[in-house]
Design a protein around this motif. Structure first.
Motif, mmCIF file in Angstrom:
data_model
loop_
_atom_site.group_PDB
_atom_site.id
_atom_site.type_symbol
_atom_site.label_atom_id
_atom_site.label_comp_id
_atom_site.label_asym_id
_atom_site.label_seq_id
_atom_site.Cartn_x
_atom_site.Cartn_y
_atom_site.Cartn_z
ATOM 1 N N VAL A 34 0.836 -1.201 0.000
ATOM 2 C CA VAL A 34 0.000 0.000 0.000
ATOM 3 C C VAL A 34 0.874 1.257 0.000
ATOM 4 C CG1 VAL A 34 -1.597 1.373 1.397
ATOM 5 C CG2 VAL A 34 -2.017 -1.045 1.081
ATOM 6 N N VAL A 35 1.893 1.273 0.856
ATOM 7 C CA VAL A 35 2.755 2.451 0.974
ATOM 8 C C VAL A 35 3.559 2.675 -0.308
ATOM 9 C CG1 VAL A 35 4.744 3.393 2.216
ATOM 10 C CG2 VAL A 35 2.863 2.368 3.478
ATOM 11 N N PHE A 36 4.087 1.609 -0.884
ATOM 12 C CA PHE A 36 4.845 1.764 -2.127
ATOM 13 C C PHE A 36 3.946 2.270 -3.256
ATOM 14 C CE2 PHE A 36 9.187 -0.339 -2.064
ATOM 15 C CZ PHE A 36 9.366 -0.137 -0.705
ATOM 16 N N ALA A 55 9.948 2.264 5.389
ATOM 17 C CA ALA A 55 10.417 2.911 6.617
ATOM 18 C C ALA A 55 9.231 3.358 7.461
ATOM 19 C CB ALA A 55 11.279 4.113 6.266
ATOM 20 N N HIS A 56 9.461 3.418 8.767
ATOM 21 C CA HIS A 56 8.422 3.831 9.710
ATOM 22 C C HIS A 56 8.828 5.107 10.424
ATOM 23 C CE1 HIS A 56 7.294 -0.348 9.162
ATOM 24 N NE2 HIS A 56 6.117 -0.034 9.654
ATOM 25 N N VAL A 57 7.843 5.951 10.698
ATOM 26 C CA VAL A 57 8.091 7.147 11.486
ATOM 27 C C VAL A 57 8.315 6.719 12.932
ATOM 28 C CG1 VAL A 57 7.142 9.343 12.263
ATOM 29 C CG2 VAL A 57 6.686 8.532 9.929
ATOM 30 N N TYR A 58 7.372 6.003 13.478
ATOM 31 C CA TYR A 58 7.514 5.424 14.809
ATOM 32 C C TYR A 58 7.881 3.951 14.632
ATOM 33 C CZ TYR A 58 5.287 9.588 16.634
ATOM 34 O OH TYR A 58 5.003 10.876 16.960
ATOM 35 N N SER A 59 8.657 3.440 15.527
ATOM 36 C CA SER A 59 9.194 2.084 15.433
ATOM 37 C C SER A 59 8.111 1.043 15.176
ATOM 38 C CB SER A 59 9.915 1.755 16.740
ATOM 39 O OG SER A 59 10.314 0.410 16.748
ATOM 40 N N MET A 73 6.543 5.145 5.126
ATOM 41 C CA MET A 73 6.916 5.860 3.907
ATOM 42 C C MET A 73 7.913 5.021 3.131
ATOM 43 S SD MET A 73 9.261 8.832 5.501
ATOM 44 C CE MET A 73 9.373 8.554 7.260
ATOM 45 N N CYS A 74 8.077 5.368 1.895
ATOM 46 C CA CYS A 74 9.011 4.692 1.014
ATOM 47 C C CYS A 74 10.285 5.530 0.968
ATOM 48 C CB CYS A 74 8.372 4.588 -0.371
ATOM 49 S SG CYS A 74 9.338 3.681 -1.555
ATOM 50 N N LEU A 75 11.407 4.953 1.403
ATOM 51 C CA LEU A 75 12.691 5.648 1.390
ATOM 52 C C LEU A 75 13.738 4.786 0.694
ATOM 53 C CD1 LEU A 75 13.007 7.059 5.035
ATOM 54 C CD2 LEU A 75 12.384 8.309 2.974
ATOM 55 N N SER A 76 14.697 5.440 0.070
ATOM 56 C CA SER A 76 15.832 4.704 -0.478
ATOM 57 C C SER A 76 16.704 4.251 0.692
ATOM 58 C CB SER A 76 16.635 5.591 -1.426
ATOM 59 O OG SER A 76 17.216 6.666 -0.707
ATOM 60 N N ALA A 77 17.604 3.321 0.436
ATOM 61 C CA ALA A 77 18.462 2.801 1.507
ATOM 62 C C ALA A 77 19.276 3.926 2.145
ATOM 63 C CB ALA A 77 19.381 1.713 0.963
ATOM 64 N N TRP A 83 17.719 8.598 8.102
ATOM 65 C CA TRP A 83 16.598 8.668 9.048
ATOM 66 C C TRP A 83 17.037 8.175 10.427
ATOM 67 C CZ3 TRP A 83 11.730 10.616 9.054
ATOM 68 C CH2 TRP A 83 10.867 10.189 10.061
ATOM 69 N N HIS A 84 17.838 7.117 10.457
ATOM 70 C CA HIS A 84 18.276 6.552 11.731
ATOM 71 C C HIS A 84 19.502 7.268 12.322
ATOM 72 C CE1 HIS A 84 15.444 3.278 11.973
ATOM 73 N NE2 HIS A 84 15.616 3.089 10.684
ATOM 74 N N HIS A 85 20.345 7.838 11.463
ATOM 75 C CA HIS A 85 21.558 8.498 11.961
ATOM 76 C C HIS A 85 21.362 9.969 12.301
ATOM 77 C CE1 HIS A 85 24.506 5.261 11.613
ATOM 78 N NE2 HIS A 85 23.783 4.853 10.586
#
Length: 163
Positions: A34-36, A55-59, A73-77, A83-85
């Motif tokens: 659905v997200v993609f 990817a998730h906003v909240y874990s 959301m859809c994020l590239s690697a 997002w995490h760093h």
């Protein structure tokens, strides 16, 4: 007294019809699809179409919103790693993307933490997948060029704690 082998075999067992078990993996796959579809199979951060990740906003550990398309959301690697760093920077970018109202609504869903009905959730996600036009309208944002989705100096004034 021991029962004879004949009597053991003759005993009839009641067999209950089991409901199919809806696993986390099934829900993950449906929500990811659905997200993609909603995001047009493109990274929301840099517009890339390769090495896409869900990817998730909240874990994902918060089961009450894990399969909510608003939390994904859809994020590239590379963007997902960013997002995490650099979570503070990326959260500001995300709020600029979806708007403060949607960000607050998602936070309220997290704080309510209602018990999840797996069957209803899977059915809802499958319905969203079937109706392609509804999936694209989930995120009500105007198409933007690649540079305007990135964090710029106008986002520096936003102070919002998501985590």
């Amino acid at each position: 007294m021991k029962r004879s082998a004949l009597k053991r075999r003759a005993r009839i067992r009641k067999v209950r019809a089991r409901k199919p078990v809806i696993t986390d993996r099934m829900l993950d796959q449906a929500c990811r699809a659905v997200v993609f579809a909603r995001d047009g199979h493109r990274c929301l951060y840099d517009g890339s179409t390769q090495h896409l990740q869900w990817a998730h906003v909240y874990s994902r550990r918060y089961k009450s919103i894990r399969w909510d398309p608003d939390n994904s959301m859809c994020l590239s690697a590379g963007a997902h790693l960013l997002w995490h760093h650099q979570p503070a920077r990326m959260v500001q970018w995300w709020i600029g993307l979806v708007g403060e109202e949607k960000a607050d609504a998602l936070r309220q869903k997290l704080l309510r933490a209602e018990k999840l009905d797996r069957e209803a959730t899977l059915e809802h996600l499958q319905t969203l997948l079937r109706t392609d036009s509804d999936v694209r309208n989930l995120r009500t944002m105007e198409p933007r060029d690649r540079k305007s989705t990135r964090l710029n100096s106008s986002h520096a004034n936003i102070s919002y704690a998501v985590f």
